[in-house]
Motif scaffolding. Structure first.
Motif, PDB file in Angstrom:
ATOM      1  N   HIS A 117       0.826  -1.201   0.000  1.00 24.77           N
ATOM      2  CA  HIS A 117       0.000   0.000   0.000  1.00 24.77           C
ATOM      3  C   HIS A 117       0.866   1.259   0.000  1.00 24.77           C
ATOM      4  CE1 HIS A 117      -3.347   2.701   1.073  1.00 24.77           C
ATOM      5  NE2 HIS A 117      -2.482   3.265   1.905  1.00 24.77           N
ATOM      6  N   ASP A 120       2.680   1.621  -3.434  1.00 26.94           N
ATOM      7  CA  ASP A 120       1.738   2.054  -4.474  1.00 26.94           C
ATOM      8  C   ASP A 120       1.408   3.536  -4.328  1.00 26.94           C
ATOM      9  OD1 ASP A 120       1.649  -0.433  -5.622  1.00 26.94           O
ATOM     10  OD2 ASP A 120      -0.296  -0.997  -4.764  1.00 26.94           O
ATOM     11  N   THR A 121       1.191   3.961  -3.091  1.00 26.51           N
ATOM     12  CA  THR A 121       0.864   5.368  -2.846  1.00 26.51           C
ATOM     13  C   THR A 121       2.011   6.283  -3.253  1.00 26.51           C
ATOM     14  OG1 THR A 121      -0.581   4.756  -1.000  1.00 26.51           O
ATOM     15  CG2 THR A 121       0.191   7.031  -1.078  1.00 26.51           C
ATOM     16  N   ARG A 124       2.779   6.594  -7.124  1.00 30.25           N
ATOM     17  CA  ARG A 124       1.927   7.547  -7.836  1.00 30.25           C
ATOM     18  C   ARG A 124       2.463   8.970  -7.738  1.00 30.25           C
ATOM     19  NH1 ARG A 124      -2.219   4.052  -5.748  1.00 30.25           N
ATOM     20  NH2 ARG A 124      -2.505   5.374  -3.902  1.00 30.25           N
ATOM     21  N   THR A 177       7.266  10.298   1.995  1.00 29.34           N
ATOM     22  CA  THR A 177       6.883  11.199   0.909  1.00 29.34           C
ATOM     23  C   THR A 177       8.063  11.927   0.279  1.00 29.34           C
ATOM     24  OG1 THR A 177       6.399  12.892   2.587  1.00 29.34           O
ATOM     25  CG2 THR A 177       4.551  11.564   1.792  1.00 29.34           C
TER      26      THR A 177
END
Length: 489
Positions: A117, A120-121, A124, A177
């Motif tokens: 998860h 994948d986040t 993107r 991030t």
């Protein structure tokens, strides 16, 4: 890791909430070692043969963990909640994953889902995942790739060889991030393992270094190993890139197994990114001309051993794909340092004795590379005595005796001064050397590491060069440590 609430994590991993409404936010790292937890982290309670992580849930909470990923309910009395402001007292959170047999398999599966998860986040938002596999050289190449990508942006890579079903998702969950590159090493103990790891953190770039004899006892043949290593390129997307070593026919053949774009590396003229004019200095450090469609530049590696040329080419191909100029790639490769222990680790004592510690692991291919490096370091006009202290190469199956015999014979052909074979499991190495050429007492078989240390302390001279190498089970690192004064016999 990206910030998530316990409720979100429970939904992602298919678990249920225990003693919480799920509002706690995980903002720190994910750890299975409670000693490494930071405030806001997530503690993974893994059952083990000697230690059960569930017993450390209270300590994890005391260290500030936002919650625990567990296989069973944690005793509520053991969940210690630090004092909270008046009116906000409530119990600390635990995300629970059911595990009927208590083996921890469900926790690992949940960890994998959580990592997928997060990857994948982040993908993107521009994260590039690079996967590396091969029978040997994975860790060194992973370290090189990380070092050439770091100037392009924040990069996450595993420490050492943390490349299994635990280390893989744990590393992926270090990305946040800010991370631009996630470099992962993929290992396999059987068919399907690499495909499973690739599903945890889908790579856009896949690097396959070589297909050797490591674990041939488990795979049955080199062709069986190749089928499994090729699972990495099969996992690549159409917009991805497969970096294949064209100097290895079994790797080159993997081009037919991927829909991704192929970039061949090696010394072959057919290679897209290749090395020309390869040469070694007196310390067995390689220099070469890096040739690529983007241009050419000279590289001088500080890493010891000619085999690092192929590793460097793979790293160069990845960096060039991600936008690094050729001159920068060459400079970063030239400045790259060894990051993982006991892999071609060169140390010299005050009296001039040099120890080449490559004791982390061994297979026939890496053993040959290490012996050639030793021979290169001790050749020339002022030839130094060379010692090869070698132990068992594990997981070779029916090929074990012949593989050890061949290594012993190679030591003779390379004119290694002395061969010390450690342990009865490696005896074929001693026998091979004894039957090759005109060797007399140059080879000796000793029963264990203590005997090897005693022999070396008695017979070594200043300025000798000693290679120490074997599979991990042999614990030959103790020999290197003792010679360098870091351990005792």
């Amino acid at each position: 890791m990206i910030a998530l609430t316990l409720a979100e994590i429970a939904e992602i991993v298919g678990g249920r909430l225990h003693r919480t409404d799920g509002g706690e936010r995980v903002t720190g790292s994910v750890e299975f070692d409670s000693r490494r937890l930071t405030p806001g982290g997530l503690f993974v309670a893994l059952p083990g043969e000697r230690v059960d992580g569930h017993d450390f849930a209270a300590k994890a909470v005391a260290c500030g963990a936002a919650g625990v990923l567990a296989a069973r309910e944690v005793d509520a009395a053991a969940v210690i909640v630090p004092p909270l402001p008046p009116g906000q007292a409530h119990e600390r959170s635990v995300a629970l994953v059911a595990d009927s047999d208590g083996s921890g398999a469900a926790v690992l599966a949940a960890l994998a889902k959580l990592a997928r998860h997060v990857v994948d986040t982040l993908s993107r938002d521009g994260l590039t995942v690079v996967g590396v596999t091969g029978s040997s050289g994975k860790t060194s190449t992973k370290d090189l790739i990380a070092q050439v990508l770091e100037p392009l942006g924040p990069t996450v890579a595993p420490p050492g060889s943390f490349n299994n079903e635990l280390g893989h998702p744990w590393t992926a969950l270090r990305a946040d991030t800010d991370t631009r590159h996630l470099v992962l090493e993929l290992s396999a103990r059987g068919p399907g393992h690499i495909a499973e790891l690739a599903a945890v953190a889908p790579p856009r770039i896949g690097v396959v270094l070589n297909v050797g004899s490591a674990h041939v006892g488990e795979f049955g043949s080199r062709e069986g190993i190749a089928r499994t290593k090729g699972e990495l390129v099969e996992a690549l997307p159409q917009h991805g890139m497969a970096v294949l070593n064209l100097d290895d026919p079994l790797v080159a053949a993997m081009a037919e197994r991927t829909k991704a774009r192929i970039v061949g590396v090696g010394e072959s003229e057919a290679a897209t990114v290749r090395a020309e004019d390869v040469r070694l200095d007196e310390h067995a450090r390689a220099s070469f001309r890096l040739v690529a469609p983007q241009g050419e530049a000279d590289v001088t590696l500080s890493l010891v051993g000619e085999h690092h040329v192929g590793n460097a080419l793979a790293a160069a191909a990845v960096a060039l794909e991600l936008g690094s100029p050729v001159a920068d790639v060459a400079a970063h490769l030239s400045g790259a340092q060894r990051r993982s222990q006991r892999r071609m680790e060169v140390s010299t004592r005050a009296d001039g004795l040099t120890v080449l510690n490559d004791s982390y692991n061994a297979n026939p291919e890496s053993m040959r590379a290490a012996l050639k490096t030793l021979a290169s370091m001790t050749s020339g006009a002022a030839r130094r005595r060379s010692w090869a202290v070698l132990g068992v190469m594990g997981e070779l199956g029916a090929d074990s005796v012949s593989a050890h015999d061949e290594i012993g014979r190679l030591a003779v052909r390379l004119n290694i001064s002395r061969l010390v074979v450690v342990g009865e499991q490696a005896a074929a190495m001693h026998h091979g050397a004894s039957h090759e050429g005109s060797w007399g007492e140059e080879s000796v078989l000793v029963p264990d590491t203590d005997a090897a240390i005693a022999l070396l302390r008695e017979q070594l001279r200043p300025d000798d060069v000693v290679l120490v190498k074997a599979s991990k089970v042999a614990e030959l690192w103790r020999v290197a440590d003792a010679l360098l004064g870091e351990g005792t016999a």
